[in-house]
Structures are given as C-alpha cells and as structure tokens.
Design an enzyme around this catalytic site. Structure first.
Site, PDB file in Angstrom:
ATOM      1  N   ASP A  67      -5.839  -1.385  -2.532  1.00  0.00           N
ATOM      2  CA  ASP A  67      -7.040  -1.995  -1.963  1.00  0.00           C
ATOM      3  C   ASP A  67      -7.215  -1.696  -0.484  1.00  0.00           C
ATOM      4  O   ASP A  67      -6.321  -1.143   0.160  1.00  0.00           O
ATOM      5  CB  ASP A  67      -7.010  -3.516  -2.191  1.00  0.00           C
ATOM      6  CG  ASP A  67      -5.651  -4.146  -1.844  1.00  0.00           C
ATOM      7  OD1 ASP A  67      -4.850  -3.498  -1.146  1.00  0.00           O
ATOM      8  OD2 ASP A  67      -5.406  -5.279  -2.281  1.00  0.00           O
ATOM      9  N   ASN A 136      -2.801 -17.540  -4.578  1.00  0.00           N
ATOM     10  CA  ASN A 136      -3.715 -18.029  -5.616  1.00  0.00           C
ATOM     11  C   ASN A 136      -3.640 -17.174  -6.888  1.00  0.00           C
ATOM     12  O   ASN A 136      -4.501 -17.253  -7.750  1.00  0.00           O
ATOM     13  CB  ASN A 136      -5.163 -18.060  -5.097  1.00  0.00           C
ATOM     14  CG  ASN A 136      -5.679 -16.675  -4.729  1.00  0.00           C
ATOM     15  OD1 ASN A 136      -4.957 -15.679  -4.825  1.00  0.00           O
ATOM     16  ND2 ASN A 136      -6.926 -16.597  -4.303  1.00  0.00           N
ATOM     17  N   HIS A 138      -3.733 -13.812  -7.035  1.00  0.00           N
ATOM     18  CA  HIS A 138      -4.449 -12.526  -7.066  1.00  0.00           C
ATOM     19  C   HIS A 138      -3.471 -11.353  -7.048  1.00  0.00           C
ATOM     20  O   HIS A 138      -2.356 -11.459  -6.538  1.00  0.00           O
ATOM     21  CB  HIS A 138      -5.508 -12.408  -5.953  1.00  0.00           C
ATOM     22  CG  HIS A 138      -5.029 -12.181  -4.568  1.00  0.00           C
ATOM     23  ND1 HIS A 138      -5.546 -12.832  -3.483  1.00  0.00           N
ATOM     24  CD2 HIS A 138      -4.084 -11.341  -4.053  1.00  0.00           C
ATOM     25  CE1 HIS A 138      -4.957 -12.418  -2.380  1.00  0.00           C
ATOM     26  NE2 HIS A 138      -4.059 -11.510  -2.704  1.00  0.00           N
ATOM     27  N   GLU A 143      -9.470 -11.605  -7.174  1.00  0.00           N
ATOM     28  CA  GLU A 143      -9.399 -13.049  -6.969  1.00  0.00           C
ATOM     29  C   GLU A 143      -9.646 -13.814  -8.274  1.00  0.00           C
ATOM     30  O   GLU A 143     -10.208 -13.250  -9.228  1.00  0.00           O
ATOM     31  CB  GLU A 143     -10.463 -13.454  -5.937  1.00  0.00           C
ATOM     32  CG  GLU A 143     -10.249 -12.829  -4.555  1.00  0.00           C
ATOM     33  CD  GLU A 143      -9.177 -13.536  -3.736  1.00  0.00           C
ATOM     34  OE1 GLU A 143      -8.105 -13.858  -4.285  1.00  0.00           O
ATOM     35  OE2 GLU A 143      -9.418 -13.767  -2.539  1.00  0.00           O
TER      36      GLU A 143
HETATM   37  C1  GLP Z   1      -3.020  -9.185   0.154  1.00  0.00           C
HETATM   38  C2  GLP Z   1      -2.966  -7.902  -0.671  1.00  0.00           C
HETATM   39  C3  GLP Z   1      -2.147  -8.075  -1.928  1.00  0.00           C
HETATM   40  C4  GLP Z   1      -0.822  -8.748  -1.614  1.00  0.00           C
HETATM   41  C5  GLP Z   1      -1.102 -10.108  -1.043  1.00  0.00           C
HETATM   42  C6  GLP Z   1       0.155 -10.893  -0.721  1.00  0.00           C
HETATM   43  O1  GLP Z   1      -4.024 -10.045  -0.197  1.00  0.00           O
HETATM   44  N1  GLP Z   1      -4.263  -7.443  -1.017  1.00  0.00           N
HETATM   45  O2  GLP Z   1      -1.948  -6.812  -2.538  1.00  0.00           O
HETATM   46  O3  GLP Z   1      -0.036  -8.833  -2.755  1.00  0.00           O
HETATM   47  O4  GLP Z   1      -1.826  -9.929   0.162  1.00  0.00           O
HETATM   48  O5  GLP Z   1       0.610 -10.608   0.553  1.00  0.00           O
HETATM   49  P1  GLP Z   1       1.993 -11.046   1.159  1.00  0.00           P
HETATM   50  O6  GLP Z   1       2.998 -10.118   0.565  1.00  0.00           O
HETATM   51  O7  GLP Z   1       1.840 -10.844   2.632  1.00  0.00           O
HETATM   52  O8  GLP Z   1       2.215 -12.454   0.789  1.00  0.00           O
END
Ligand code: GLP
Length: 268
Positions: A67, A136, A138, A143
């Site tokens: 993404d 959440n 995702h 989402e």
């Molecule tokens: C972002 C990314 C996700 C990732 C998530 C969790 O929203 N788009 O791919 O898994 O964050 O991030 P973190 O590893 O910092 O908790």
C-alpha cells in the site's frame, strides 16, 4: 491458520526472516509481497544482515508493497516509498527496477490500481506475502466493512487508523485520508501469507483474526480462507487466544520439514 507463538518480537522476526530467506533460496525468480509499519522493521534488519553476509541475495527478486498513501510525495519521510528505501531497499542487492509500490501521486489513480494488479499478474503472482495487522484488524490498508474480495483500489482510512498512524506525523490532521492498497482478494492470491503481530495492543485484532468468525468487521479474518496462512505472534499479541495450548501442541508435532526453529544455514 497455522499459529506460531514466541516469547518476544526478536524471535518472531527471526522466524519470518528465515521463511523469506528460504523462498529466496528455493525460487528461481522469487516474488515477495512486502509490508510497512513498525512491526516488520526487525525482520528487515535481519534480512539486511543476511544479505550483507552473503547468505542470501535479492538480485532475482521482485517485490510488491501492499500500500501507499495518496498524495504524499515519494520522498516524504512518511511515504511508504521512503520507508522501504530507508528500511530495506537501500541496504540490499535488489535491483531498484524490480521493486513495486503503488504510486499515490499517479495522475490517474484508478488506472494505477489496474496497472498494479496487472504487474503482479505478469510476474506470475506473489510467492510469499508478508503482512502486519492494524489494531482494528486491517491488513494492507483494507479497513473494516470493506469487501473481502476487493482488488487493488483507492480506500479511505478510518478514524481509528488515522489516530494509530498519527504517531508518525506531526499530528493526526497530517495523515492522508486516502490510500492505495492491494485488496483482500489480491492478498489471498499469494501462495503463502505470513502475518506478523507483536504487542498487547494487537491482541484483540489477533484473536478476532484467528478465532473469530470470518467477517469484514475484521478484514484479517479473511486469511482463514487462505490455503496457507501463518500467524507469527509474540506472547503479548497472542495473550487473548483461547486455543494457545492447541497451537503449541500442533507446533510440537510438526514434522521436521514443517518446523520453524530447526537450525538452518540462515541463522547466525
Ligand atoms: C499500516 C500499514 C499496515 C500495517 C499496519 C500496522 O496501517 N498499512 O500494512 O500492518 O500499519 O502497523 P504497525 O506495525 O506499525 O503496528
């Protein structure tokens, strides 16, 4: 879903790095799906070490990131383009032209999404997709309540995710509201999905993903449909799982070739 639980984030990162290394070793032209966020950083450090030590090479690897934010210039420190360069690409031998991240600044965003899907198809598909999970539930930036068969598209972030990701920006108002993300349908086509989660703040999402119903309210629960999905969790992220003993039992009874912690040539 296969569930692997370890005492700390370091051991989890080692397992994921080993799995990536094995794919690089076993495939002629490996195709990796990559994730951003704080969770995979340790694992990227381990891959850099392995690459520098000459134990693995990314020369024939193609990568696709999940993404990107819409509207952040690629050199913006919080863009996922900048993240990938800083955390991985600038330190390994992957040809830069083999790396793919959705272009959140494309003049025609819808066309960019279609082309991204096409590029993935043209490589023959993703061998190993590394994932993190949002608090959440995702995955990528898919989402809750979005389609569980979605393809790469433009999505709007929830207030929850804007709050979670505000820590990387000056304040919440700076977090872009729109993103391009591989869809759940795109992710589920990878040969192997490996999701890494660490910390108490992920425990509810992890429980819903693994033991809850398959529901768009927890997009990661769609991984229950996948023929080969592995969750690598530290004890904190796993703390709400009801079937922990069962997951340990299954792992204890893995056949040698299924085991994750046999000494192998990728470990120090
Ligand atoms: C972002 C990314 C996700 C990732 C998530 C969790 O929203 N788009 O791919 O898994 O964050 O991030 P973190 O590893 O910092 O908790």
């Amino acid at each position: 879903m296969e569930v692997i639980i370890r005492d700390n984030p370091e051991d989890c990162a080692q397992i994921v790095a080993n799995v990536v290394a094995r794919y690089l070793d076993n495939k002629d032209k490996p195709v990796l799906g990559l994730a951003t966020g704080s969770t995979p950083e340790r694992m990227y450090k381990k891959l850099i070490e392995l690459n520098r030590a000459g134990r693995i090479s990314f020369k024939k690897t193609t990568s696709f990131n999940l993404d990107e934010y819409v509207g952040l210039p690629p050199d913006h420190p919080q863009s996922y383009h900048a993240y990938m360069k800083e955390k991985l690409f600038d330190h390994i031998d992957i040809p830069f032209g083999n790396t793919n991240i959705p272009d959140g600044n494309a003049a025609d965003l819808r066309e960019e999404c279609l082309q991204y899907e096409k590029r993935i198809r043209e490589t023959g598909g993703i061998d190993l997709q590394v994932l993190g999970i949002g608090s959440n539930g995702h995955i990528g930036f898919n989402e809750p309540i979005g389609s569980l068969s979605s393809r790469t598209w433009i999505k709007i972030l929830t207030r929850n995710t804007l709050r979670d990701n505000a820590r990387f920006f000056e304040d919440e108002s700076q977090v872009p509201r729109h993103v391009i993300t591989m869809g759940i349908g795109t992710i589920l086509e990878a040969e192997h999905c490996l999701i890494l989660a660490c910390g108490h703040h992920k425990s509810e999402a992890v429980q819903a993903m693994i033991e809850g119903p398959i529901t768009s309210q927890c997009p990661a629960s769609a991984l229950q449909f996948h023929k080969r999905a592995t969750a690598v969790l530290d004890v904190d992220a796993a703390c709400l799982l009801r079937l922990k003993e069962h997951y340990r039992w299954v792992e204890e009874n893995h056949l040698d070739w299924q085991r994750y912690d046999l000494p192998n040539r990728f470990e120090k």
